[in-house]
Each structure stands twice: as structure tokens, then as C-alpha cells.
Design a protein around this motif. Structure first.
Motif, PDB file in Angstrom:
ATOM      1  N   MET A   1       0.852  -1.171   0.000  1.00  0.00           N
ATOM      2  CA  MET A   1       0.000   0.000   0.000  1.00  0.00           C
ATOM      3  C   MET A   1       0.894   1.228   0.000  1.00  0.00           C
ATOM      4  SD  MET A   1      -2.813   1.243   2.832  1.00  0.00           S
ATOM      5  CE  MET A   1      -3.987  -0.015   2.544  1.00  0.00           C
ATOM      6  N   ASN A   2       0.683   2.101  -0.953  1.00  0.00           N
ATOM      7  CA  ASN A   2       1.505   3.302  -0.986  1.00  0.00           C
ATOM      8  C   ASN A   2       0.872   4.419  -0.165  1.00  0.00           C
ATOM      9  OD1 ASN A   2      -0.507   4.418  -2.584  1.00  0.00           O
ATOM     10  ND2 ASN A   2       0.519   3.934  -4.491  1.00  0.00           N
ATOM     11  N   THR A   3       1.552   5.540  -0.080  1.00  0.00           N
ATOM     12  CA  THR A   3       1.091   6.623   0.800  1.00  0.00           C
ATOM     13  C   THR A   3      -0.196   7.264   0.307  1.00  0.00           C
ATOM     14  OG1 THR A   3       2.534   8.190  -0.354  1.00  0.00           O
ATOM     15  CG2 THR A   3       3.395   7.131   1.646  1.00  0.00           C
ATOM     16  N   VAL A   4      -0.430   7.257  -1.010  1.00  0.00           N
ATOM     17  CA  VAL A   4      -1.670   7.831  -1.541  1.00  0.00           C
ATOM     18  C   VAL A   4      -2.863   6.977  -1.117  1.00  0.00           C
ATOM     19  CG1 VAL A   4      -2.922   8.450  -3.641  1.00  0.00           C
ATOM     20  CG2 VAL A   4      -0.475   8.898  -3.482  1.00  0.00           C
ATOM     21  N   ASP A   5      -2.718   5.656  -1.213  1.00  0.00           N
ATOM     22  CA  ASP A   5      -3.792   4.763  -0.789  1.00  0.00           C
ATOM     23  C   ASP A   5      -4.040   4.868   0.715  1.00  0.00           C
ATOM     24  OD1 ASP A   5      -4.101   3.868  -3.371  1.00  0.00           O
ATOM     25  OD2 ASP A   5      -2.843   2.092  -3.083  1.00  0.00           O
ATOM     26  N   ALA A   6      -2.974   4.974   1.494  1.00  0.00           N
ATOM     27  CA  ALA A   6      -3.111   5.088   2.948  1.00  0.00           C
ATOM     28  C   ALA A   6      -3.799   6.396   3.318  1.00  0.00           C
ATOM     29  CB  ALA A   6      -1.750   4.992   3.622  1.00  0.00           C
ATOM     30  N   GLY A   7      -3.449   7.457   2.632  1.00  0.00           N
ATOM     31  CA  GLY A   7      -4.085   8.751   2.900  1.00  0.00           C
ATOM     32  C   GLY A   7      -5.558   8.741   2.542  1.00  0.00           C
ATOM     33  N   ALA A   8      -5.883   8.099   1.440  1.00  0.00           N
ATOM     34  CA  ALA A   8      -7.287   8.001   1.040  1.00  0.00           C
ATOM     35  C   ALA A   8      -8.077   7.149   2.027  1.00  0.00           C
ATOM     36  CB  ALA A   8      -7.396   7.408  -0.362  1.00  0.00           C
ATOM     37  N   ALA A   9      -7.450   6.086   2.536  1.00  0.00           N
ATOM     38  CA  ALA A   9      -8.131   5.230   3.511  1.00  0.00           C
ATOM     39  C   ALA A   9      -8.372   5.983   4.822  1.00  0.00           C
ATOM     40  CB  ALA A   9      -7.317   3.971   3.771  1.00  0.00           C
ATOM     41  N   VAL A  10      -7.393   6.755   5.257  1.00  0.00           N
ATOM     42  CA  VAL A  10      -7.552   7.537   6.489  1.00  0.00           C
ATOM     43  C   VAL A  10      -8.630   8.599   6.289  1.00  0.00           C
ATOM     44  CG1 VAL A  10      -6.398   9.182   8.016  1.00  0.00           C
ATOM     45  CG2 VAL A  10      -5.228   7.090   7.330  1.00  0.00           C
ATOM     46  N   GLY A  11      -8.630   9.235   5.130  1.00  0.00           N
ATOM     47  CA  GLY A  11      -9.651  10.246   4.840  1.00  0.00           C
ATOM     48  C   GLY A  11     -11.047   9.650   4.783  1.00  0.00           C
ATOM     49  N   ALA A  12     -11.177   8.490   4.159  1.00  0.00           N
ATOM     50  CA  ALA A  12     -12.481   7.830   4.081  1.00  0.00           C
ATOM     51  C   ALA A  12     -12.944   7.395   5.466  1.00  0.00           C
ATOM     52  CB  ALA A  12     -12.414   6.627   3.151  1.00  0.00           C
ATOM     53  N   ASN A  13     -12.017   6.924   6.286  1.00  0.00           N
ATOM     54  CA  ASN A  13     -12.355   6.524   7.649  1.00  0.00           C
ATOM     55  C   ASN A  13     -12.826   7.734   8.466  1.00  0.00           C
ATOM     56  OD1 ASN A  13     -12.660   4.969   9.911  1.00  0.00           O
ATOM     57  ND2 ASN A  13     -10.482   4.930  10.416  1.00  0.00           N
ATOM     58  N   GLY A  14     -12.153   8.860   8.301  1.00  0.00           N
ATOM     59  CA  GLY A  14     -12.574  10.076   8.993  1.00  0.00           C
ATOM     60  C   GLY A  14     -13.944  10.554   8.547  1.00  0.00           C
ATOM     61  N   LEU A  15     -14.190  10.487   7.257  1.00  0.00           N
ATOM     62  CA  LEU A  15     -15.491  10.895   6.725  1.00  0.00           C
ATOM     63  C   LEU A  15     -16.601   9.985   7.228  1.00  0.00           C
ATOM     64  CD1 LEU A  15     -16.746  12.987   4.854  1.00  0.00           C
ATOM     65  CD2 LEU A  15     -16.428  11.388   2.978  1.00  0.00           C
ATOM     66  N   LEU A  16     -16.326   8.679   7.263  1.00  0.00           N
ATOM     67  CA  LEU A  16     -17.299   7.734   7.797  1.00  0.00           C
ATOM     68  C   LEU A  16     -17.582   8.014   9.277  1.00  0.00           C
ATOM     69  CD1 LEU A  16     -18.984   5.102   7.331  1.00  0.00           C
ATOM     70  CD2 LEU A  16     -16.972   3.876   8.201  1.00  0.00           C
ATOM     71  N   SER A  17     -16.550   8.320  10.035  1.00  0.00           N
ATOM     72  CA  SER A  17     -16.716   8.614  11.458  1.00  0.00           C
ATOM     73  C   SER A  17     -17.564   9.864  11.668  1.00  0.00           C
ATOM     74  CB  SER A  17     -15.348   8.798  12.125  1.00  0.00           C
ATOM     75  OG  SER A  17     -14.597   7.618  12.066  1.00  0.00           O
ATOM     76  N   ILE A  18     -17.315  10.887  10.887  1.00  0.00           N
ATOM     77  CA  ILE A  18     -18.105  12.118  10.997  1.00  0.00           C
ATOM     78  C   ILE A  18     -19.565  11.838  10.654  1.00  0.00           C
ATOM     79  CG2 ILE A  18     -18.501  14.383   9.936  1.00  0.00           C
ATOM     80  CD1 ILE A  18     -15.451  14.629   9.691  1.00  0.00           C
ATOM     81  N   PHE A  19     -19.796  11.123   9.569  1.00  0.00           N
ATOM     82  CA  PHE A  19     -21.159  10.829   9.133  1.00  0.00           C
ATOM     83  C   PHE A  19     -21.913  10.016  10.189  1.00  0.00           C
ATOM     84  CE2 PHE A  19     -24.175   8.019   6.951  1.00  0.00           C
ATOM     85  CZ  PHE A  19     -25.036   8.979   6.454  1.00  0.00           C
ATOM     86  N   ILE A  20     -21.279   8.974  10.715  1.00  0.00           N
ATOM     87  CA  ILE A  20     -21.942   8.137  11.723  1.00  0.00           C
ATOM     88  C   ILE A  20     -22.188   8.930  12.999  1.00  0.00           C
ATOM     89  CG2 ILE A  20     -21.583   6.140  13.246  1.00  0.00           C
ATOM     90  CD1 ILE A  20     -20.401   4.677  10.880  1.00  0.00           C
ATOM     91  N   SER A  21     -21.245   9.774  13.400  1.00  0.00           N
ATOM     92  CA  SER A  21     -21.426  10.581  14.606  1.00  0.00           C
ATOM     93  C   SER A  21     -22.599  11.547  14.461  1.00  0.00           C
ATOM     94  CB  SER A  21     -20.149  11.362  14.921  1.00  0.00           C
ATOM     95  OG  SER A  21     -19.105  10.484  15.243  1.00  0.00           O
ATOM     96  N   LEU A  22     -22.657  12.240  13.343  1.00  0.00           N
ATOM     97  CA  LEU A  22     -23.763  13.188  13.130  1.00  0.00           C
ATOM     98  C   LEU A  22     -25.104  12.468  13.023  1.00  0.00           C
ATOM     99  CD1 LEU A  22     -22.175  15.773  10.683  1.00  0.00           C
ATOM    100  CD2 LEU A  22     -22.658  16.042  13.123  1.00  0.00           C
ATOM    101  N   LEU A  23     -25.107  11.309  12.383  1.00  0.00           N
ATOM    102  CA  LEU A  23     -26.334  10.526  12.278  1.00  0.00           C
ATOM    103  C   LEU A  23     -26.816  10.084  13.657  1.00  0.00           C
ATOM    104  CD1 LEU A  23     -28.377   9.118  10.341  1.00  0.00           C
ATOM    105  CD2 LEU A  23     -26.885   7.118  10.496  1.00  0.00           C
ATOM    106  N   CYS A  24     -25.911   9.618  14.488  1.00  0.00           N
ATOM    107  CA  CYS A  24     -26.290   9.169  15.837  1.00  0.00           C
ATOM    108  C   CYS A  24     -26.740  10.323  16.710  1.00  0.00           C
ATOM    109  CB  CYS A  24     -25.126   8.429  16.493  1.00  0.00           C
ATOM    110  SG  CYS A  24     -24.806   6.819  15.769  1.00  0.00           S
ATOM    111  N   ILE A  25     -26.123  11.485  16.572  1.00  0.00           N
ATOM    112  CA  ILE A  25     -26.561  12.658  17.332  1.00  0.00           C
ATOM    113  C   ILE A  25     -27.953  13.076  16.885  1.00  0.00           C
ATOM    114  CG2 ILE A  25     -26.130  15.124  17.708  1.00  0.00           C
ATOM    115  CD1 ILE A  25     -23.118  14.419  17.694  1.00  0.00           C
TER     116      ILE A  25
END
Length: 82
Positions: A1-25
Motif C-alpha cells: 500500500m503506498n502513501t496515496v492509498d493510505a491517505g485516502a483510507a484515512v480520509g475515508a475513515n474520517g469521513l465515515l466517522s463524521i457521518f456516523i457521529s452526526l447521524l447518531c446525534i
């Protein structure tokens, strides 16, 4: 896994976390609408009463979203068992 893929995975994980948090609130706020706050608060329709309801929704939503995100992480880590 290169750094671009890792960065995209971290970004997608952060976006998912924000979405789930706002949905639960949001779901927590909706569920708290049925709570009879007039038994606990003197003026539940006041600004302070609504602020308390919002803060309760944030706290409840945070705990629910933390559980869901932990559950997702746990299920993803199960693939390393086999």
C-alpha cells in the motif's frame, strides 16, 4: 500500500466517522423529543431547556457512535484471524 492509498483510507475513515457521529446525534435528538423533560426541568421549552436537550443528544449520540465505530473496527480486524 503506498502513501496515496493510505491517505485516502484515512480520509475515508474520517469521513465515515463524521457521518456516523452526526447521524447518531440526530437520532438521539429525535429520540429525546419523546422524553418528558417537564418532570426534570422547570421550563423545558426555554432556551436552557432546549440547550440541555441538545447536550444530552450530543452525549448520547457520541456514545452510540463510538460503539458503532468500535464494532466496525472489530469486525474489520476479524479478517486477520484467518
Amino acid at each position: 500500500m503506498n502513501t496515496v492509498d493510505a491517505g485516502a483510507a484515512v480520509g475515508a475513515n474520517g469521513l465515515l466517522s463524521i457521518f456516523i457521529s452526526l447521524l447518531c446525534i440526530g437520532l438521539s435528538f429525535w429520540a429525546l423529543q419523546n422524553l418528558k423533560l417537564d418532570l426534570l426541568i422547570r421550563y423545558p421549552k426555554s432556551a436552557a431547556g432546549k440547550l440541555l436537550q441538545l447536550l444530552l443528544a450530543i452525549v448520547l449520540g457520541h456514545f452510540v457512535s463510538a460503539f458503532l465505530l468500535d464494532y466496525i473496527r472489530w469486525t474489520q480486524s476479524l479478517r486477520f484471524m484467518f
